[in-house]
Design a protein around this motif. Structure first.
Motif, PDB file in Angstrom:
ATOM      1  N   PRO A   1       0.758  -1.144   0.205  1.00  0.00           N
ATOM      2  CA  PRO A   1       0.021   0.114  -0.031  1.00  0.00           C
ATOM      3  C   PRO A   1       0.937   1.332   0.033  1.00  0.00           C
ATOM      4  O   PRO A   1       1.789   1.387   0.336  1.00  0.00           O
ATOM      5  CB  PRO A   1      -0.806  -0.089   1.155  1.00  0.00           C
ATOM      6  CG  PRO A   1       0.280  -0.852   2.254  1.00  0.00           C
ATOM      7  CD  PRO A   1       0.829  -1.795   1.241  1.00  0.00           C
ATOM      8  N   LEU A   2       0.274   2.438  -0.411  1.00  0.00           N
ATOM      9  CA  LEU A   2       0.637   3.663  -0.467  1.00  0.00           C
ATOM     10  C   LEU A   2       0.221   4.534   0.670  1.00  0.00           C
ATOM     11  O   LEU A   2      -0.631   4.205   1.148  1.00  0.00           O
ATOM     12  CB  LEU A   2       0.552   4.492  -1.978  1.00  0.00           C
ATOM     13  CG  LEU A   2       1.032   5.735  -2.008  1.00  0.00           C
ATOM     14  CD1 LEU A   2       2.584   5.797  -2.189  1.00  0.00           C
ATOM     15  CD2 LEU A   2       0.200   6.824  -2.910  1.00  0.00           C
ATOM     16  N   ARG A   3       1.337   5.191   1.461  1.00  0.00           N
ATOM     17  CA  ARG A   3       1.044   5.636   2.612  1.00  0.00           C
ATOM     18  C   ARG A   3       1.859   7.202   2.306  1.00  0.00           C
ATOM     19  O   ARG A   3       2.762   7.691   2.003  1.00  0.00           O
ATOM     20  CB  ARG A   3       1.688   5.087   3.820  1.00  0.00           C
ATOM     21  CG  ARG A   3       1.068   3.873   4.086  1.00  0.00           C
ATOM     22  CD  ARG A   3       1.956   3.418   5.540  1.00  0.00           C
ATOM     23  NE  ARG A   3       3.218   2.839   5.291  1.00  0.00           N
ATOM     24  CZ  ARG A   3       3.660   1.686   4.736  1.00  0.00           C
ATOM     25  NH1 ARG A   3       2.791   0.684   4.329  1.00  0.00           N
ATOM     26  NH2 ARG A   3       4.862   1.571   4.434  1.00  0.00           N
ATOM     27  N   LEU A   4       0.636   8.215   2.830  1.00  0.00           N
ATOM     28  CA  LEU A   4       1.226   9.608   2.492  1.00  0.00           C
ATOM     29  C   LEU A   4       1.183  10.096   4.030  1.00  0.00           C
ATOM     30  O   LEU A   4       0.150  10.142   4.937  1.00  0.00           O
ATOM     31  CB  LEU A   4       0.229  10.564   2.029  1.00  0.00           C
ATOM     32  CG  LEU A   4      -0.039   9.864   0.577  1.00  0.00           C
ATOM     33  CD1 LEU A   4      -1.214  10.826  -0.341  1.00  0.00           C
ATOM     34  CD2 LEU A   4       1.162   9.865  -0.535  1.00  0.00           C
ATOM     35  N   VAL A   5       2.353  10.865   4.638  1.00  0.00           N
ATOM     36  CA  VAL A   5       2.203  11.419   6.045  1.00  0.00           C
ATOM     37  C   VAL A   5       2.271  12.792   5.631  1.00  0.00           C
ATOM     38  O   VAL A   5       3.407  13.392   5.061  1.00  0.00           O
ATOM     39  CB  VAL A   5       3.602  10.812   6.561  1.00  0.00           C
ATOM     40  CG1 VAL A   5       3.614  11.534   8.092  1.00  0.00           C
ATOM     41  CG2 VAL A   5       3.457   9.193   6.938  1.00  0.00           C
TER      42      VAL A   5
END
Length: 389
Positions: A127-131
């Motif tokens: 999965p892609l995670r954006l912080v």
């Protein structure tokens, strides 16, 4: 606890003992800054739109490019945005991609990385995670991905000119030695007798004249409908090299289907394997000759996984494929046993031309199958099809 929160806590304690206007103003400022720092990334996250573009399928050793486009339509700038993408080890040497961005309102940014198909199978990008974070305090907001992107690596296809085939394989009705079966009504010559040849093909006149056994060589023809049945259970493939044997069986199936369809012959597929994409058993593919059908077939072979028990003979014996008389059935398995010989003999009595390709045959499996009138072949280490003389 962050530094800003620690300072705010000290200010509140000071305010409790000395409620002066200066201390009160400092406490209000500190609390307001933290509220803004907490709201900023949460409001900005609503205006971030991202999209991944990746190939759905790759051939072995093929390199594909994956792009991630991030758009920001908020009114406040983003001090920093950390983008993290997980990649399977079989697709990339770096299993976790990481970027740090700073976006202005209305800015669009494109990230790129490459993947390479090294091993057949179904893989998931993500999965892609954006912080999202701000400079005021460490108030980070994580935006996750609900559904990763599937990517299928199709099996390797062996070029048939490299295969050692004496009578070839069933490639439509061509007048050449590219068929598993022959037409007894059309003789095109004679040749030396080889072990496994039917005694009915012996040309006694030529043998008597030359002093050696010779057999009649027949023109190869075959029914236009061919079904490849791939055995893919763990119980059928045993031993130390069971996994390699299964992979070679998949390569042989893909190579057969590719060559047959390229010669405009209808090919179907039947297997007892498992499809991890649909989380269900493999659905049989009825024979067709279109290239879109070949693509579907190769994708299915790329995703297929073994089941623990069962046999593809069960589905073949049930008659769900509804094969017509004279159709060709090519089975691919590890080795022959009594159950397999009995099942293939029964299918042959139904009027089908039956052949078997063995990934890990016993010493007498090939000759034993030929005694029952079943064309038998074995696989080499690369998944190519060879014939025992």
């Amino acid at each position: 606890m962050t530094f800003l929160r620690a300072v705010t806590l000290l200010a509140l304690i000071w305010l409790a003992f000395d409620p002066g206007p200066a201390v009160s103003f400092a406490v209000y400022v500190l609390i307001g800054v933290q509220v803004i720092g907490w709201l900023w990334p949460r409001l900005a996250g609503r205006y971030i739109v991202w999209q991944r573009h990746a190939p759905l399928v790759l051939a072995p050793d093929e390199v594909g490019e994956v792009t991630i486009t991030i758009s920001y339509q908020g009114r406040l700038p983003l001090p920093y945005l950390i983008v993290t993408e997980d990649v399977p080890p079989s697709l990339s040497a770096v299993t976790r991609k990481r970027w740090v961005l700073s976006l202005r309102p209305g800015q669009r940014y494109t990230l790129r990385y490459q993947v390479q198909g090294r091993q057949r199978g179904l893989y998931w990008l993500g999965p892609l995670r954006l912080v999202i974070g701000t400079v005021i305090d460490r108030n980070e907001v994580l935006i996750g991905e609900h559904q990763p992107t599937p990517l299928t690596i199709v099996p390797h296809v062996v070029p048939l000119p490299l295969l050692e085939l004496p009578a070839g394989l069933p490639y439509s009705q061509e007048r050449r030695r590219l068929s598993l079966f022959d037409d007894p009504a059309q003789t095109i010559g004679v040749r030396h007798y080889r072990p496994g040849d039917s005694p009915r093909l012996i040309d006694w006149k030529t043998s008597a004249r030359l002093g050696e056994l010779h057999v009649r060589e027949l023109a190869p023809v075959i029914a236009r409908m061919t079904v490849i049945a791939l055995e893919f259970s763990e119980t059928a493939y045993r031993g130390r090299f069971a996994r390699d044997d299964r992979e070679r069986a998949v390569i042989a199936t893909a190579s057969l289907a590719t060559t047959l369809i390229n010669r405009q012959q209808a090919v179907g597929l039947c297997s007892n394997g498992y499809d991890p994409l649909t989380k269900a058993p493999i659905v049989p593919l009825l024979p067709r000759a279109e290239h879109d059908h070949l693509r579907t077939l190769l994708l299915l072979l790329g995703r297929i996984e073994p089941v623990s028990t069962g046999s593809v003979l069960t589905e073949l014996s049930s008659g769900t494929l509804n094969l017509s008389w004279g159709s060709t059935l090519i089975t691919v398995t590890a080795a022959l046993d009594e159950a397999w010989l009995a099942g293939l003999t029964m299918l042959r009595r139904r009027g089908l031309y039956v052949a078997v390709i063995l990934a890990d045959p016993g010493p007498s499996d090939v000759l034993q199958a030929r005694r029952y009138g079943i064309a038998a072949y074995r696989l080499d280490r690369a998944g190519g099809i060879v014939v025992d003389a």
